[in-house]
Write a protein that holds these residues in place. Structure first.
Motif, PDB file in Angstrom:
ATOM      1  N   ALA A   1     -59.090 -12.816 -69.273  1.00 45.71           N
ATOM      2  CA  ALA A   1     -59.036 -13.466 -70.537  1.00 45.71           C
ATOM      3  C   ALA A   1     -60.028 -13.017 -71.549  1.00 45.71           C
ATOM      4  CB  ALA A   1     -59.624 -15.353 -70.662  1.00 45.71           C
ATOM      5  N   THR A   2     -59.727 -13.021 -72.798  1.00 45.22           N
ATOM      6  CA  THR A   2     -60.749 -12.959 -73.966  1.00 45.22           C
ATOM      7  C   THR A   2     -60.473 -13.552 -75.224  1.00 45.22           C
ATOM      8  OG1 THR A   2     -58.856 -11.138 -75.245  1.00 45.22           O
ATOM      9  CG2 THR A   2     -60.241  -9.943 -73.298  1.00 45.22           C
ATOM     10  N   ASN A   3     -61.075 -13.550 -75.946  1.00 50.21           N
ATOM     11  CA  ASN A   3     -61.436 -13.901 -77.370  1.00 50.21           C
ATOM     12  C   ASN A   3     -61.963 -12.679 -77.884  1.00 50.21           C
ATOM     13  OD1 ASN A   3     -61.908 -15.370 -79.474  1.00 50.21           O
ATOM     14  ND2 ASN A   3     -62.581 -17.029 -79.075  1.00 50.21           N
ATOM     15  N   ALA A   4     -61.329 -11.998 -78.840  1.00 52.83           N
ATOM     16  CA  ALA A   4     -61.574 -10.555 -79.482  1.00 52.83           C
ATOM     17  C   ALA A   4     -62.556 -11.067 -80.632  1.00 52.83           C
ATOM     18  CB  ALA A   4     -60.439 -10.077 -79.774  1.00 52.83           C
ATOM     19  N   LEU A   5     -62.210 -11.987 -80.888  1.00 62.44           N
ATOM     20  CA  LEU A   5     -62.906 -12.214 -82.597  1.00 62.44           C
ATOM     21  C   LEU A   5     -64.523 -12.866 -82.622  1.00 62.44           C
ATOM     22  CD1 LEU A   5     -60.596 -14.584 -85.030  1.00 62.44           C
ATOM     23  CD2 LEU A   5     -61.274 -11.776 -85.149  1.00 62.44           C
TER      24      LEU A   5
ATOM     25  N   GLU B   1     -52.474   1.771 -80.482  1.00 57.59           N
ATOM     26  CA  GLU B   1     -51.916   0.025 -80.987  1.00 57.59           C
ATOM     27  C   GLU B   1     -50.829   0.520 -81.134  1.00 57.59           C
ATOM     28  OE1 GLU B   1     -52.576  -2.714 -83.979  1.00 57.59           O
ATOM     29  OE2 GLU B   1     -54.642  -1.986 -83.704  1.00 57.59           O
ATOM     30  N   THR B   2     -49.738  -0.214 -80.569  1.00 57.18           N
ATOM     31  CA  THR B   2     -48.162  -0.258 -80.847  1.00 57.18           C
ATOM     32  C   THR B   2     -47.859  -1.432 -81.898  1.00 57.18           C
ATOM     33  OG1 THR B   2     -47.616  -2.192 -79.425  1.00 57.18           O
ATOM     34  CG2 THR B   2     -47.813  -0.167 -78.630  1.00 57.18           C
ATOM     35  N   VAL B   3     -46.779  -1.322 -82.714  1.00 55.00           N
ATOM     36  CA  VAL B   3     -46.655  -2.269 -83.770  1.00 55.00           C
ATOM     37  C   VAL B   3     -46.492  -3.402 -83.522  1.00 55.00           C
ATOM     38  CG1 VAL B   3     -44.145  -1.600 -83.624  1.00 55.00           C
ATOM     39  CG2 VAL B   3     -45.411  -2.172 -85.782  1.00 55.00           C
ATOM     40  N   GLY B   4     -46.031  -3.898 -82.577  1.00 55.88           N
ATOM     41  CA  GLY B   4     -45.730  -5.263 -81.957  1.00 55.88           C
ATOM     42  C   GLY B   4     -44.183  -5.617 -81.631  1.00 55.88           C
ATOM     43  N   VAL B   5     -43.477  -5.158 -80.838  1.00 54.42           N
ATOM     44  CA  VAL B   5     -42.002  -4.898 -81.908  1.00 54.42           C
ATOM     45  C   VAL B   5     -41.851  -6.338 -80.289  1.00 54.42           C
ATOM     46  CG1 VAL B   5     -41.919  -3.253 -82.766  1.00 54.42           C
ATOM     47  CG2 VAL B   5     -41.509  -3.233 -79.797  1.00 54.42           C
ATOM     48  N   GLY B   6     -42.558  -6.770 -79.495  1.00 51.95           N
ATOM     49  CA  GLY B   6     -42.446  -7.729 -79.009  1.00 51.95           C
ATOM     50  C   GLY B   6     -41.728  -7.832 -77.204  1.00 51.95           C
TER      51      GLY B   6
ATOM     52  N   GLN C   1     -62.994  -0.991 -90.372  1.00 50.38           N
ATOM     53  CA  GLN C   1     -64.438  -0.482 -91.268  1.00 50.38           C
ATOM     54  C   GLN C   1     -65.158  -0.842 -90.373  1.00 50.38           C
ATOM     55  OE1 GLN C   1     -63.449   0.935 -94.128  1.00 50.38           O
ATOM     56  NE2 GLN C   1     -61.788   0.481 -93.478  1.00 50.38           N
ATOM     57  N   GLU C   2     -65.876  -1.449 -89.542  1.00 45.11           N
ATOM     58  CA  GLU C   2     -67.176  -1.156 -89.100  1.00 45.11           C
ATOM     59  C   GLU C   2     -67.342   0.006 -88.466  1.00 45.11           C
ATOM     60  OE1 GLU C   2     -68.708  -2.674 -84.594  1.00 45.11           O
ATOM     61  OE2 GLU C   2     -67.822  -3.469 -86.066  1.00 45.11           O
ATOM     62  N   HIS C   3     -65.846   0.824 -88.334  1.00 50.09           N
ATOM     63  CA  HIS C   3     -66.763   2.278 -87.496  1.00 50.09           C
ATOM     64  C   HIS C   3     -65.859   3.329 -88.111  1.00 50.09           C
ATOM     65  CE1 HIS C   3     -66.286  -0.214 -84.188  1.00 50.09           C
ATOM     66  NE2 HIS C   3     -65.233  -0.805 -83.815  1.00 50.09           N
ATOM     67  N   ALA C   4     -65.799   2.981 -89.695  1.00 51.23           N
ATOM     68  CA  ALA C   4     -65.110   3.956 -90.973  1.00 51.23           C
ATOM     69  C   ALA C   4     -65.950   5.151 -90.568  1.00 51.23           C
ATOM     70  CB  ALA C   4     -64.833   3.214 -91.967  1.00 51.23           C
ATOM     71  N   LEU C   5     -67.500   4.726 -90.756  1.00 48.39           N
ATOM     72  CA  LEU C   5     -68.345   5.511 -90.244  1.00 48.39           C
ATOM     73  C   LEU C   5     -68.935   6.259 -89.665  1.00 48.39           C
ATOM     74  CD1 LEU C   5     -70.614   4.103 -93.332  1.00 48.39           C
ATOM     75  CD2 LEU C   5     -69.285   6.259 -93.734  1.00 48.39           C
ATOM     76  N   ASP C   6     -68.778   6.391 -88.286  1.00 49.60           N
ATOM     77  CA  ASP C   6     -69.487   6.359 -86.969  1.00 49.60           C
ATOM     78  C   ASP C   6     -68.513   8.116 -86.898  1.00 49.60           C
ATOM     79  OD1 ASP C   6     -69.872   6.919 -84.278  1.00 49.60           O
ATOM     80  OD2 ASP C   6     -69.084   4.515 -83.506  1.00 49.60           O
ATOM     81  N   GLU C   7     -69.405   8.642 -86.237  1.00 50.16           N
ATOM     82  CA  GLU C   7     -68.655   9.970 -86.222  1.00 50.16           C
ATOM     83  C   GLU C   7     -68.074  10.356 -85.410  1.00 50.16           C
ATOM     84  OE1 GLU C   7     -68.893  13.151 -87.868  1.00 50.16           O
ATOM     85  OE2 GLU C   7     -69.365  12.014 -89.467  1.00 50.16           O
ATOM     86  N   GLY C   8     -68.285   9.336 -84.489  1.00 41.87           N
ATOM     87  CA  GLY C   8     -68.418   9.639 -82.694  1.00 41.87           C
ATOM     88  C   GLY C   8     -66.499   8.454 -82.495  1.00 41.87           C
TER      89      GLY C   8
ATOM     90  N   SER D   1     -55.408  -5.642 -83.286  1.00 40.40           N
ATOM     91  CA  SER D   1     -56.647  -4.982 -83.806  1.00 40.40           C
ATOM     92  C   SER D   1     -57.812  -5.235 -83.412  1.00 40.40           C
ATOM     93  CB  SER D   1     -55.935  -4.760 -85.483  1.00 40.40           C
ATOM     94  OG  SER D   1     -54.634  -4.322 -85.351  1.00 40.40           O
ATOM     95  N   SER D   2     -58.057  -6.897 -83.496  1.00 45.03           N
ATOM     96  CA  SER D   2     -59.129  -6.735 -82.945  1.00 45.03           C
ATOM     97  C   SER D   2     -59.711  -6.441 -81.750  1.00 45.03           C
ATOM     98  CB  SER D   2     -58.997  -8.326 -83.074  1.00 45.03           C
ATOM     99  OG  SER D   2     -59.024  -8.572 -84.604  1.00 45.03           O
ATOM    100  N   LEU D   3     -58.921  -6.305 -81.283  1.00 43.84           N
ATOM    101  CA  LEU D   3     -58.853  -6.475 -79.296  1.00 43.84           C
ATOM    102  C   LEU D   3     -59.686  -4.996 -79.434  1.00 43.84           C
ATOM    103  CD1 LEU D   3     -59.511  -8.015 -76.783  1.00 43.84           C
ATOM    104  CD2 LEU D   3     -57.503  -6.660 -76.220  1.00 43.84           C
ATOM    105  N   VAL D   4     -58.581  -3.980 -80.401  1.00 42.97           N
ATOM    106  CA  VAL D   4     -59.071  -2.139 -80.022  1.00 42.97           C
ATOM    107  C   VAL D   4     -60.664  -2.565 -80.911  1.00 42.97           C
ATOM    108  CG1 VAL D   4     -58.197  -0.332 -81.368  1.00 42.97           C
ATOM    109  CG2 VAL D   4     -56.445  -1.790 -80.061  1.00 42.97           C
ATOM    110  N   ASP D   5     -60.759  -2.930 -81.662  1.00 48.62           N
ATOM    111  CA  ASP D   5     -62.458  -2.790 -82.969  1.00 48.62           C
ATOM    112  C   ASP D   5     -62.957  -3.382 -81.551  1.00 48.62           C
ATOM    113  OD1 ASP D   5     -63.759  -2.407 -84.880  1.00 48.62           O
ATOM    114  OD2 ASP D   5     -63.633  -4.819 -85.036  1.00 48.62           O
ATOM    115  N   LYS D   6     -63.380  -4.284 -81.170  1.00 49.53           N
ATOM    116  CA  LYS D   6     -63.780  -5.046 -79.987  1.00 49.53           C
ATOM    117  C   LYS D   6     -64.582  -3.772 -79.009  1.00 49.53           C
ATOM    118  CE  LYS D   6     -65.460  -8.518 -82.709  1.00 49.53           C
ATOM    119  NZ  LYS D   6     -66.519  -7.870 -83.250  1.00 49.53           N
ATOM    120  N   PHE D   7     -63.159  -3.589 -78.268  1.00 50.39           N
ATOM    121  CA  PHE D   7     -63.144  -2.625 -77.472  1.00 50.39           C
ATOM    122  C   PHE D   7     -63.775  -0.870 -77.642  1.00 50.39           C
ATOM    123  CE2 PHE D   7     -60.705   0.939 -74.426  1.00 50.39           C
ATOM    124  CZ  PHE D   7     -61.269  -0.071 -72.987  1.00 50.39           C
ATOM    125  N   THR D   8     -63.170  -0.550 -78.283  1.00 54.69           N
ATOM    126  CA  THR D   8     -64.046   0.354 -79.038  1.00 54.69           C
ATOM    127  C   THR D   8     -65.317   0.396 -79.904  1.00 54.69           C
ATOM    128  OG1 THR D   8     -62.222   1.188 -80.341  1.00 54.69           O
ATOM    129  CG2 THR D   8     -64.239   2.197 -81.248  1.00 54.69           C
TER     130      THR D   8
END
Length: 340
Positions: A245-249, A166-171, A122-129, A81-88
């Motif tokens: 290699a990433t550090n999403a946070l 983003e999948t649920v993460g089943v392993g 939540q950062e993207h909640a008001l972004d029309e894009g 989720s953090s990675l998708v957030d920063k990627f977005t």
């Protein structure tokens, strides 16, 4: 309200069916005009398997096939989720629009889901894009909800440049996302153990890009080297998955990840690879849809037809074996014959 009738007195469709038809056509038009409320309504109808769902999806289908579908998968806690957030955030700075389908696990007891991914974004909640839709798995296995692929097409028809899943993460067996996405990003962390244990059979095959997230943890660089070493030993493919290699946070490595995703997208456009992939995916969807419909019809028949119920009872009493009984069910449905 009663049924509507033609001039000769024959019943054509009910008034409710007429209303459903008009509702679907209005929603499709509004969605294609960029109405976000219509988009949300259509997705809800798709998720809830509403009667007008198939008609709406059929009308939207000619407007699909333009978005880049990117799947993010990995074990729970990998930081998807953090990675998708920063990627977005990175994609939006480039002026591209994004649709996000975030899958959360549903409770096996109540069927409800926390849908926490929307909370994290939540950062993207008001972004029309950006349009974010959280979905519960509702009992589906494989990391995606049953209607995920259909919702992806709806976002595609709405005009989103990228549709992120983003999948649920089943392993170790998240194969559904590879069947739905153009580009599959597999996210790993050093905390998940050694790379050889993490990269079970299947994960190596579905990944177009590997991400080692939380690169500030001990063992991150070793994991990057181990994955590259295993890729060197794997059978050669036209596309060699890069390891990022990433550090999403902290927002580190996001630009490199986007660059890898874009390079894979350009690779797919070469020699018609991407178009062939999408054709195969659509053909598979036709078969899956047909099988699902047949399954529903069979179960409806089992519930109301005494002959089929008697057949099941005979199996339970061991008067007939399950394999012969299955053939009888298909014969009853007009899909087989008794001869081998």
């Amino acid at each position: 309200m009663g049924p509507s009738r033609s001039g000769c007195g024959k019943i054509d469709v009910t008034d409710n069916e007429v209303m459903d038809l008009l509702l679907g056509e209005n929603l499709v038009g509004e969605l294609l005009d960029g109405n976000r409320r219509a988009l949300a309504r259509v997705i809800s109808l798709v998720e809830n398997d509403a009667p007008e769902k198939e008609r709406i999806l059929a009308q939207l289908f000619p407007h699909t096939g333009r978005a880049h579908y990117v799947g993010f998968t990995g074990a729970p806690g990998a930081g998807k989720s953090s990675l998708v957030d920063k990627f977005t955030s990175h994609v939006r700075k480039l002026g591209l629009t994004v649709g996000i389908v975030a899958i959360d696990p549903s409770s096996p007891f109540t069927g409800g889901a926390l849908l926490g991914d929307r909370i994290r974004m939540q950062e993207h909640a008001l972004d029309e894009g950006v349009f974010i839709r959280s979905m519960g798995t509702r009992g589906s296995l494989g990391g995606l909800a049953r209607s995920t692929k259909q919702v992806m097409k709806v976002l595609d028809a709405f005009g989103k440049d990228l549709v992120l899943v983003e999948t649920v993460g089943v392993g170790q067996s998240e194969l559904d996302v590879a069947r739905a996405a153009d580009t599959t990003v597999v996210i790993l962390t050093p905390a998940s153990g050694d790379a050889i244990q993490t990269l079970k059979a299947g994960i190596m095959e579905i990944a177009d890009i590997f991400v080692v997230n939380k690169n500030d943890l001990p063992g991150a660089q070793e994991m990057v080297r181990d994955i590259n070493a295993m890729l060197d030993l794997a059978p050669k493919r036209d596309w060699r998955p890069p390891v990022v290699a990433t550090n999403a946070l902290a927002g580190e490595g996001i630009d490199e990840l986007y660059s890898a995703v874009e390079k894979h997208w350009q690779f797919l456009k070469q020699d018609g690879r991407g178009e062939q992939l999408r054709q195969e995916r659509l053909q598979q969807e036709v078969l899956e849809t047909a099988v699902g419909e047949l399954r529903e019809q069979l179960f409806r028949g089992l519930a109301v037809e005494p002959e089929l119920q008697d057949l099941l009872n005979r199996v339970g009493q061991r008067e007939i074996d399950p394999y012969t009984a299955a053939k009888e069910v298909l014969v009853h449905a007009g899909l087989g014959n008794r001869s081998r």
